[in-house]
Design an enzyme around this catalytic site. Sequence first.
Site, short mmCIF file in Angstrom:
data_model
loop_
_atom_site.label_atom_id
_atom_site.label_comp_id
_atom_site.label_asym_id
_atom_site.label_seq_id
_atom_site.Cartn_x
_atom_site.Cartn_y
_atom_site.Cartn_z
N ASP A 94 16.05 2.80 -52.75
CA ASP A 94 15.18 2.08 -53.67
C ASP A 94 13.83 1.86 -52.99
O ASP A 94 13.77 1.39 -51.85
CB ASP A 94 15.79 0.73 -54.05
CG ASP A 94 15.08 0.11 -55.24
OD1 ASP A 94 14.82 0.82 -56.23
OD2 ASP A 94 14.79 -1.11 -55.20
N HIS A 101 3.61 -5.25 -58.49
CA HIS A 101 4.83 -5.98 -58.17
C HIS A 101 4.83 -6.47 -56.72
O HIS A 101 5.11 -7.64 -56.44
CB HIS A 101 6.05 -5.08 -58.41
CG HIS A 101 7.34 -5.66 -57.93
ND1 HIS A 101 7.94 -6.76 -58.52
CD2 HIS A 101 8.15 -5.31 -56.90
CE1 HIS A 101 9.06 -7.04 -57.89
NE2 HIS A 101 9.21 -6.19 -56.90
N GLU A 166 15.56 -5.94 -62.47
CA GLU A 166 14.44 -5.15 -61.98
C GLU A 166 14.38 -3.85 -62.78
O GLU A 166 15.29 -3.02 -62.69
CB GLU A 166 14.58 -4.83 -60.48
CG GLU A 166 14.36 -6.04 -59.59
CD GLU A 166 14.18 -5.66 -58.12
OE1 GLU A 166 14.48 -4.51 -57.77
OE2 GLU A 166 13.74 -6.52 -57.34
N GLU A 168 13.24 -0.27 -63.44
CA GLU A 168 12.82 0.79 -62.54
C GLU A 168 12.99 2.18 -63.17
O GLU A 168 13.70 2.35 -64.15
CB GLU A 168 13.61 0.73 -61.23
CG GLU A 168 13.59 -0.64 -60.56
CD GLU A 168 14.15 -0.61 -59.16
OE1 GLU A 168 14.38 0.50 -58.62
OE2 GLU A 168 14.36 -1.70 -58.59
N ASP A 198 17.96 -2.52 -60.99
CA ASP A 198 18.47 -2.85 -59.65
C ASP A 198 18.57 -4.37 -59.55
O ASP A 198 17.67 -5.03 -59.04
CB ASP A 198 17.55 -2.28 -58.57
CG ASP A 198 18.19 -2.31 -57.20
OD1 ASP A 198 19.43 -2.21 -57.12
OD2 ASP A 198 17.46 -2.42 -56.20
N ARG A 202 17.95 -13.40 -56.11
CA ARG A 202 16.75 -13.77 -55.35
C ARG A 202 17.01 -14.83 -54.30
O ARG A 202 16.36 -14.83 -53.23
CB ARG A 202 15.67 -14.26 -56.32
CG ARG A 202 15.24 -13.24 -57.36
CD ARG A 202 14.65 -12.00 -56.73
NE ARG A 202 14.11 -11.09 -57.75
CZ ARG A 202 13.64 -9.90 -57.50
NH1 ARG A 202 13.63 -9.44 -56.26
NH2 ARG A 202 13.16 -9.14 -58.48
N GLN A 205 18.77 -13.08 -51.45
CA GLN A 205 17.78 -12.18 -50.85
C GLN A 205 16.77 -12.93 -49.99
O GLN A 205 16.43 -12.50 -48.88
CB GLN A 205 17.06 -11.41 -51.96
CG GLN A 205 15.98 -10.46 -51.46
CD GLN A 205 15.20 -9.83 -52.61
OE1 GLN A 205 15.45 -10.11 -53.78
NE2 GLN A 205 14.24 -8.98 -52.27
N LYS A 218 21.21 -7.43 -53.18
CA LYS A 218 21.02 -6.30 -54.09
C LYS A 218 22.21 -5.36 -54.15
O LYS A 218 22.37 -4.63 -55.12
CB LYS A 218 19.78 -5.50 -53.67
CG LYS A 218 18.46 -6.19 -53.98
CD LYS A 218 17.30 -5.30 -53.58
CE LYS A 218 15.97 -5.94 -53.95
NZ LYS A 218 15.68 -5.83 -55.38
N THR A 222 23.90 -1.80 -59.15
CA THR A 222 22.69 -1.14 -59.64
C THR A 222 23.10 -0.36 -60.88
O THR A 222 23.97 0.51 -60.80
CB THR A 222 22.11 -0.18 -58.59
OG1 THR A 222 21.75 -0.91 -57.41
CG2 THR A 222 20.88 0.55 -59.12
N GLU A 325 8.67 -12.45 -61.33
CA GLU A 325 7.23 -12.45 -61.63
C GLU A 325 6.93 -13.14 -62.95
O GLU A 325 5.97 -13.91 -63.06
CB GLU A 325 6.72 -11.02 -61.68
CG GLU A 325 6.87 -10.24 -60.39
CD GLU A 325 6.67 -8.77 -60.62
OE1 GLU A 325 5.51 -8.32 -60.58
OE2 GLU A 325 7.67 -8.06 -60.85
#
Length: 383
Positions: A94, A101, A166, A168, A198, A202, A205, A218, A222, A325
């Site tokens: 990834d 971002h 996420e 992607e 993905d 948070r 992480q 993570k 996925t 975000e």
Amino acid sequence: MSGFGVYLDHGGVRRVGWRAGDHVLDLGTLARGDRPDLGPFLAGGSLDPLLSAGPAVWADALEAALRWDETGADRTPLAEARPMLGFTVADYVDFYASEHHAAHVGRLFRPGQPALPANWRHLPIGYHGRAGTVVVSGTPITRPSGQVRCPDASIAFEPSRRLDLEAEVGFVVGVPADRPVPMRAFADHVFGVCLVNDWSARDIQAWEYVPLGPFLGKSFATSVSPWVVPLALLEAARVAPPPRDPRPLPYLDDTDAEPWGLDLQLEVLVNGAVISAPPAASLYWTGAQQLAHLTVNGATLRCGDLFASGTVSGPAPDQAGSLLELTENGAEPLTLPDGTVRGFLEDGDEVVVRATAPGVDGGEVDLGEVVGRISPAVGPALS
């Protein structure tokens, strides 16, 4: 039209199929009938033989699928075809290819420091994920548990309270390589594009990522879309990427090369409501550059390798590809149309990432969607 994939038919048999709008065509029927030469690549229950066959067979299979679609061949309604993970995922990487971002996350996670790391505009930053937890769209996503740092600075083991999405773009490798793959050879090795979510915890992480980056926050899941869109269908979507400063080193310098930016328009939905529309054309690093960097040290490619762009985010507030975000790390929650408020994902929430791209002759390519619903954490906290 959409792409190649694998599905279960009414009898529970795996079939290689072509998604045509709201229907799926059994390509095994085509291979057993008009195109027996394609039998070794389409008649089984996996895309692996097709992926490893290379560009000449890819082009032939695509042409045959499109012609098969035009004949009005027997179709299975998409709603009745259970999608499967169509290829064996060999490795998963990834990247962190969106400047919007990366800068936004940098401001959130490292206040008072430069938004981007010093190396960010020099190379595509990435991490190795777990191939074994790549799952097909529709697979329930169990809320992960792990170590988190509490507001009082104590450490606890608990289900993630900041579970995120996420949005992607993923690239599926077909032809292996045992040496670096230059950007000009991108289409010789990459079969096509899929959509990726993905998922990210948070809070887990944030506590673990220093100094080696993402790990348990993570690796739990996925999700990928089931239909892989061949690169050949995206020719009209190729665009120049944003200007780069400084100019990349030669192996990443595409200034005078054919562009590999992709004008894909993503949409992210939570519980049926569109919450953002990330533009993939804004990605700073292209798929060709990501592959070149991935292999430049001599790392090999295998059939079924999957690499993804990282979260796609644009410059506008409603173009962010993550709740991190969109809600400023939970400080400014979203209010959904049903009146519920979300800082991060709750149990039972359904997330959909979908995308379209310009097609030839003014048409549109539907990349399908990747869907996941959050299930509660399993089992008590470990002691």
